[in-house]
Design an enzyme around this catalytic site. Structure first.
Site, PDB file in Angstrom:
ATOM      1  N   ASP A 126     -42.106 -43.577 -10.104  1.00 14.80           N
ATOM      2  CA  ASP A 126     -42.039 -42.125 -10.271  1.00 14.80           C
ATOM      3  C   ASP A 126     -43.017 -41.746 -11.375  1.00 14.80           C
ATOM      4  OD1 ASP A 126     -41.330 -39.481 -11.176  1.00 14.80           O
ATOM      5  OD2 ASP A 126     -39.523 -39.680  -9.940  1.00 14.80           O
ATOM      6  N   ASP A 138     -31.221 -45.012   1.526  1.00 17.36           N
ATOM      7  CA  ASP A 138     -31.339 -45.156   0.078  1.00 17.36           C
ATOM      8  C   ASP A 138     -29.940 -45.326  -0.518  1.00 17.36           C
ATOM      9  OD1 ASP A 138     -31.890 -44.993  -2.592  1.00 17.36           O
ATOM     10  OD2 ASP A 138     -32.800 -42.998  -2.529  1.00 17.36           O
ATOM     11  N   GLU A 171     -33.858 -48.619   0.564  1.00 19.95           N
ATOM     12  CA  GLU A 171     -34.288 -48.322  -0.807  1.00 19.95           C
ATOM     13  C   GLU A 171     -33.174 -48.620  -1.812  1.00 19.95           C
ATOM     14  OE1 GLU A 171     -36.440 -44.662  -0.968  1.00 19.95           O
ATOM     15  OE2 GLU A 171     -35.609 -44.080  -2.908  1.00 19.95           O
ATOM     16  N   GLU A 230     -37.997 -46.670  -8.512  1.00 16.71           N
ATOM     17  CA  GLU A 230     -37.878 -45.373  -9.182  1.00 16.71           C
ATOM     18  C   GLU A 230     -37.173 -45.515 -10.528  1.00 16.71           C
ATOM     19  OE1 GLU A 230     -35.135 -43.709  -5.985  1.00 16.71           O
ATOM     20  OE2 GLU A 230     -34.322 -42.749  -7.765  1.00 16.71           O
ATOM     21  N   HIS A 271     -42.060 -42.254  -5.883  1.00 10.69           N
ATOM     22  CA  HIS A 271     -40.801 -41.505  -5.806  1.00 10.69           C
ATOM     23  C   HIS A 271     -41.035 -40.122  -6.405  1.00 10.69           C
ATOM     24  CE1 HIS A 271     -37.052 -40.238  -7.988  1.00 10.69           C
ATOM     25  NE2 HIS A 271     -36.512 -40.513  -6.809  1.00 10.69           N
ATOM     26  N   LYS A 279     -28.979 -40.744   2.352  1.00 10.05           N
ATOM     27  CA  LYS A 279     -28.245 -41.523   1.361  1.00 10.05           C
ATOM     28  C   LYS A 279     -27.249 -42.454   2.032  1.00 10.05           C
ATOM     29  CE  LYS A 279     -30.314 -39.924  -2.123  1.00 10.05           C
ATOM     30  NZ  LYS A 279     -31.136 -40.814  -2.957  1.00 10.05           N
ATOM     31  N   GLU A 316     -42.711 -38.211  -0.734  1.00  9.72           N
ATOM     32  CA  GLU A 316     -41.286 -37.868  -0.708  1.00  9.72           C
ATOM     33  C   GLU A 316     -41.121 -36.375  -0.998  1.00  9.72           C
ATOM     34  OE1 GLU A 316     -38.643 -40.067  -3.343  1.00  9.72           O
ATOM     35  OE2 GLU A 316     -36.941 -39.240  -2.221  1.00  9.72           O
TER      36      GLU A 316
END
Ligand code: CA
Length: 380
Positions: A273, A198, A224, A250, A300, A170, A333
């Protein structure tokens, strides 16, 4: 065969160690499973990516969608998809209405596979691969990690030791912190492990570009969600400015949403997703759209084993892009943050071998739910 019932199973579990990303802290995990049962006793499981919206999603599934499809042939997936999407089209198109539809659609694929006696990937056209390279999603911020990046570095290293060949961390905590955190992780895992970042849309385009430049020496696999999903122009600006691949999707929905993201050149990689964008049926169409525009598609996943199984079947069925002797890997993922629901809900967990997740081989999604465990997490 007819649909006899459609049930939503909202699940919740407290966490031992709260963690945060750029938008909020998590003190518990939730999940929402969907079970479609037929008059012949066959059933299928689906999942909806829900965060804390499960009361609204459960009501949509059971009180809005269920009455519309009771008595219908569960094998008529496209007919049911179109009916439900169109039913809520005027006030839906994105968000909860599409998410709820996703869970039902996945369950219908599970039923179809059980009727045919074939795994879902076979129904999607066959498997290009029977194992999929997984990357570990982690390095969320915990209290101990805020001022001690070695906590993040140690976590990343633990994934490398478990066999993962790539990890995703992250960012979005501010440029200075992000720069320290990412350098610390890159230094710990060395040059041969993939590293993606991300931001969960924490930045505007100018700040995202500044972060990308500050991390130019970190060999970032992809960046991301640099900006909010509505800012397609911002995505384009970030993508033009940086040499790093830009990923997103996502928080995008259906073929219509992805048409914009893809055709306007916003991303190198789309990440639909399956559990919110419209299910396996819709994500398959998004994957074709992406392939047509030479954009890579890597779903995702942040759910339970149902979501993981659905993603594995779809990824197994996608051709290499571009084809080559040593193609770019199609990545799965795998969220590694604490989630007792994900870890316990399947009778047989998804198998990981040397950093690859094995595609389930049984009929349908190829998974079984432990219903006693399910009940232990269930909310009413
Ligand atoms: Ca993400």
């Amino acid at each position: 065969m007819k649909i006899k019932s459609v049930a939503a199973y909202p699940l919740r579990c407290a966490l031992e160690q709260p963690f945060s990303y750029s938008q909020k802290w998590f003190k518990h995990r939730t999940a929402l499973l969907v079970k479609v049962v037929t008059d012949e006793g066959l059933y299928g499981w689906g999942e909806v990516f829900c965060h804390d919206a499960w009361p609204a999603l459960a009501a949509l599934i059971e009180r809005v969608y269920q009455p519309l499809i009771l008595g219908q042939d569960p094998l008529s997936r496209e007919v049911i998809w179109d009916k439900l999407y169109n039913w809520t089209r005027d006030y839906g198109q994105k968000g909860l209405t599409t998410a709820a539809l996703s869970g039902i659609d996945i369950a219908l694929w599970d039923i179809l596979g059980k009727v045919a006696g074939l795994p879902v990937y076979q129904l999607l056209g066959g498997a290009f691969r029977d194992r999929v390279q997984a990357y570990a999603t982690g390095m969320y911020l915990t209290e101990p990690a805020i001022d001690d990046p070695s906590v993040l570095a140690d976590e990343a290293l633990s994934y490398v030791e478990q066999g993962f060949k790539a990890v995703k961390m992250k960012v979005g905590f501010g440029l200075d912190r992000d720069t320290v955190y990412v350098h610390s992780v890159r230094e710990a895992i060395g040059d041969s492990t993939g590293l993606m970042i991300d931001a969960n849309h924490a930045y505007d385009a100018a700040t995202a570009i500044a972060l990308g430049r500050a991390l130019e020496d970190c060999d970032i696999g992809w960046f991301e969600e640099p900006v909010v999903p509505e800012d397609i122009e911002g995505y384009c600006r970030v993508r033009r400015a940086l040499d790093i691949s830009i990923a997103g999707g996502e928080a995008e929905f259906s073929r219509y949403g992805f048409r914009e993201l893809i055709s306007r050149g916003a991303v190198d990689i789309v990440q639909p997703d399956i559990c919110i964008t419209g299910g396996l049926s819709e994500t398959g169409k998004i994957a074709v759209l992406a392939q047509t525009w030479h954009v890579r598609c890597m779903p995702h996943v942040w759910g339970t084993g149902v979501a993981l199984a659905a993603a594995l079947h779809l990824i197994a069925s996608l051709p290499d892009q571009p084809p080559s002797l040593n193609p770019l890997p199609k990545l799965l993922e795998m969220d590694r943050t604490e989630n007792p629901i994900r870890e316990n809900i399947l009778v047989e967990p998804i198998q990981l071998v040397e950093g690859d997740a094995l595609v389930p081989q049984g009929p349908g999604l190829g998974i079984e739910i432990d219903e006693a465990v399910l009940e232990s997490f269930r909310q009413s």
